[in-house]
Motif scaffolding. Structure first.
Motif, short mmCIF file in Angstrom:
data_model
loop_
_atom_site.label_atom_id
_atom_site.label_comp_id
_atom_site.label_asym_id
_atom_site.label_seq_id
_atom_site.Cartn_x
_atom_site.Cartn_y
_atom_site.Cartn_z
N HIS B 286 0.89 -1.30 -0.13
CA HIS B 286 0.07 -0.09 0.04
C HIS B 286 0.74 1.27 -0.04
CE1 HIS B 286 -3.61 -2.36 1.96
NE2 HIS B 286 -3.21 -2.77 0.83
N LYS B 287 2.02 1.10 0.90
CA LYS B 287 2.88 2.50 1.02
C LYS B 287 3.48 2.78 -0.51
CE LYS B 287 3.95 1.67 5.62
NZ LYS B 287 4.86 0.55 6.35
N ILE B 289 2.25 1.89 -3.34
CA ILE B 289 1.15 2.50 -4.36
C ILE B 289 1.16 4.25 -4.18
CG2 ILE B 289 -1.21 2.56 -4.72
CD1 ILE B 289 -0.98 -0.56 -4.62
N SER B 290 0.94 4.26 -2.85
CA SER B 290 0.87 5.69 -2.55
C SER B 290 1.81 6.78 -2.96
CB SER B 290 0.70 5.96 -0.92
OG SER B 290 -0.47 5.20 -0.21
N GLU B 293 1.65 6.84 -6.62
CA GLU B 293 0.06 7.68 -7.22
C GLU B 293 0.55 9.22 -6.85
OE1 GLU B 293 -2.34 6.78 -8.45
OE2 GLU B 293 -3.10 4.62 -8.22
N ARG B 297 0.89 11.78 -9.65
CA ARG B 297 -0.11 13.04 -9.80
C ARG B 297 0.48 14.43 -9.57
NH1 ARG B 297 -2.95 10.55 -6.03
NH2 ARG B 297 -2.00 11.70 -4.37
N TYR B 306 2.17 0.58 -11.61
CA TYR B 306 2.65 -0.62 -10.68
C TYR B 306 1.38 -1.72 -10.89
CZ TYR B 306 -1.40 1.77 -8.26
OH TYR B 306 -2.79 2.20 -8.28
#
Lengths: 418, 418
Positions: B286-287, B289-290, B293, B297, B306
């Motif tokens: 999750h980290k 991906i963050s 992202e 952005r 990913y």
């Protein structure tokens, strides 16, 4: 109307947890959902909002205090609720105090509102649901609004969607409705809190350093980008809602648990299907699910249902008190308190369950054996600190007015926070 | 046929990572999928399987060694591949050695197979895909099978679904097919590895103590219990596959990245919609991906895509070498090695990218500043130990025969592992 009187009402409103989830709006400003949802109301003794509302010709503007701190009422959600209530306000007379408020006076009179949660606002425990429900309920009583609780729920809904479900105790359904103006998007009680008296609830407040996506922006992004949400809303939830109503009606815990867990997981699945993806559950949430799934499987029938809202906290619904005690043994085995905590502040709410579980102190927690369903040593791990604390509670009643003056949050003379 | 000769072939086959995911079988024994999938083949210099196959009248049974350890060939998947290949085997003549094998001899002759992965089998990097592709490719060469690579892919598919995509380099599509016998469920090459030469790939091998659900049982459970999978397979993937083919054809990285990320997330969403839910990604995933992202952005257009398979490892596809260097700076800022590691074993594969990133030693890693897109201090956290190591690689070629005798894994005299 030149006098300095203050008229007040104080109400207490529960929070609720959805077992069929609300995720996605079809109308952002009226807060109309893309599907029906069903919730269980939680016992207000452990989780509730208390709100005192006051009116006085001496007030110069609408003001609100949340947990002692003044907050702005200028947001659209507050304004919508206040407007809808003022529109429905009726004549109020207090002969004892010699007060008479005409219907038309409500448009000019200002309000003071003080609200207090008996649980941490930041813990992600649907504080806005209880908060808006309490605001609307208390003001409706103060303003002598004649609408029934379902009609009030449509007003609370405009403050926070899930707030409409906090107008009732027991199990509650929020009917999505069809009308464009939202007038039929209301909550109704399915059964009251006495119907299914066996259930027991344990909430694991999970520690998290991650900043979470607000549910408002999260559901907006899901509606805009998930290719699975519409299928869920149109095909899955309508059937699941009917099945859930049957399960609740017949106190069929196996079906109830299966539907509750599946719907929680599907809600998190559509969050993950959002772009960028939204993660509300973390590794601790996953571990709690694994623990419950493993135990349920080993028992042959579900003992506990889990559901997670827009955050990592687990709400665990046990089929009865015995199952809750066994659950607590499992949870405290895997998630003991940090060495600096004591059991009294680590397990709060209805602590009587601790005794049932044979856990009267930290020594009993340390002495817990791995649950018998765990076969491999690797699965018997302990994660101190992963859970901040547990709240033990039950399904509970809907909003009530509190008549005791000393429970009011505003001073009856000044109308300011005590 | 009484002699003691040994005839051998050695092949090297790449692994692949799906950018449109395969999840769910419509036929379990033939391994027929519920939707098309698309993958990129990874450079075999960094991730590949080498397999030597041998035949000899002196062998008494079919035997196989994986990474030096003998394993059983009795499983249905191996048996299916061996049966299909023997059925298609042709006459083989080696005049130099004076060997002649008739078509009918293949039914009686036994095989020795030795296979070796140049990456950890347990790391969750599709070792079975490369393994079955290599087994089928090498045996087809040994047995003089006349079928083309797409027809061979239908055999490899019966060993491991995603293996069919490892028979080609570049970008590969596994067409789900319509026939009941699976004859049209084959892989085809969309473009070769030179078509989109800019891409660079970084794989984060994520540490995990959780026991993972095997993809075979995981996809079975998803097919049986997820109410979202069929919608994904029937409505979402067909459109997405066409869009992905267009993006690859036109080297449109923005579309490629959007589709790749969305499809990875949707695959994990249907895993979560499974009962009991399957979690392959963890907090570290999750980290990552963050991090990606947030950077994408801030750049206004995607720099990195990913994708995650049935495990927590991240496969990160950068639009070019420059983006890959910037990605590595971000990854090493958040996920530095544990204090006992050195950079040389922490970043493996095509290490030349480290120099581009200005990272020539651990001191450079320690000196890294938080990425400029990070505004809050809370997001600038470091998680040493969350990643086991990084592999830097690129899109790569398909299977090849290795002619050098010294690369063979079996002894040319005995047919046993060297």
């Amino acid at each position: 109307m030149g006098e300095k009187w203050v008229l007040m009402k104080t109400a207490q409103t529960p929070t609720n947890i959805a077992v069929i989830k609300y995720w996605g709006k079809r109308d952002e400003s009226l807060i109309l959902p893309v599907n029906d949802s069903i919730s269980v109301t939680l016992d207000p003794s452990h989780l509730c909002t208390t709100t005192t509302v006051a009116v006085s010709p001496a007030f110069h503007q609408d003001r609100m205090w949340l947990n002692g701190k003044e907050i702005s009422l200028s947001g659209g959600r507050y304004q919508n609720c206040l407007r809808e209530l003022r529109r429905r306000a009726c004549e109020v007379e207090d002969k004892e105090k010699g007060i008479k408020i005409e219907k038309k006076d409500w448009e000019k009179l200002h309000l003071h509102i003080a609200s207090y949660n008996n649980f941490p606002t930041a813990a992600g425990l649907a504080s806005s649901a209880a908060g808006f429900a309490c605001l609307v309920f208390a003001l409706a009583k103060l303003m002598n609004v004649k609408e029934d609780d379902s009609q009030l729920s449509a007003i609370a809904r405009q403050g926070s969607g899930s707030a409409c479900r906090s107008l009732f105790g027991g199990f509650v359904k929020w009917i999505m409705g069809k009308e464009e103006d939202g007038s039929d998007s209301v909550a109704v009680q399915l059964v009251d809190e006495k119907h299914w008296d066996d259930l027991f609830i344990v909430i694991a407040v999970v520690s998290s350093r991650q900043k979470e996506t607000s549910s408002t922006s999260g559901m907006r992004e899901t509606v805009q980008t998930s290719l699975l949400l519409q299928h869920r809303a149109k095909e899955v939830v309508p059937k699941r809602t009917l099945q859930m109503e049957e399960a609740i009606k017949h106190r069929d815990f196996a079906s109830f648990a299966q539907l509750t867990c599946a719907d929680s997981n599907q809600f998190h699945a559509v969050c993950l299907d959002t772009s960028p993806p939204i993660f509300y559950m973390n590794d601790t949430s996953h571990k709690i699910i694994s623990c419950v799934e493993k135990w349920n499987r080993s028992e042959g029938s579900p003992q506990v249902a889990y559901t997670f809202d827009a955050g990592p906290n687990a709400v665990l619904i046990a089929r009865n008190r015995k199952a809750a005690a066994q659950l607590l043994q499992r949870l405290l085995f895997h998630f003991p308190p940090n060495s600096d905590s004591d059991l009294d502040s680590y397990v709060i709410g209805d602590k009587s369950i601790l005794k049932d579980a044979g856990l009267e102190g930290l020594k009993d927690v340390e002495a817990l054996c791995p649950p018998p369903e765990i076969k491999e040593n690797a699965a018997a791990q302990k994660y101190p600190g992963d859970v901040s604390y547990f709240i033990c509670t039950r399904p509970g009643r809907g909003p009530v007015l509190l008549s005791q003056q000393d429970l009011a949050l505003l001073d009856p003379e000044t109308g300011l926070p005590k």
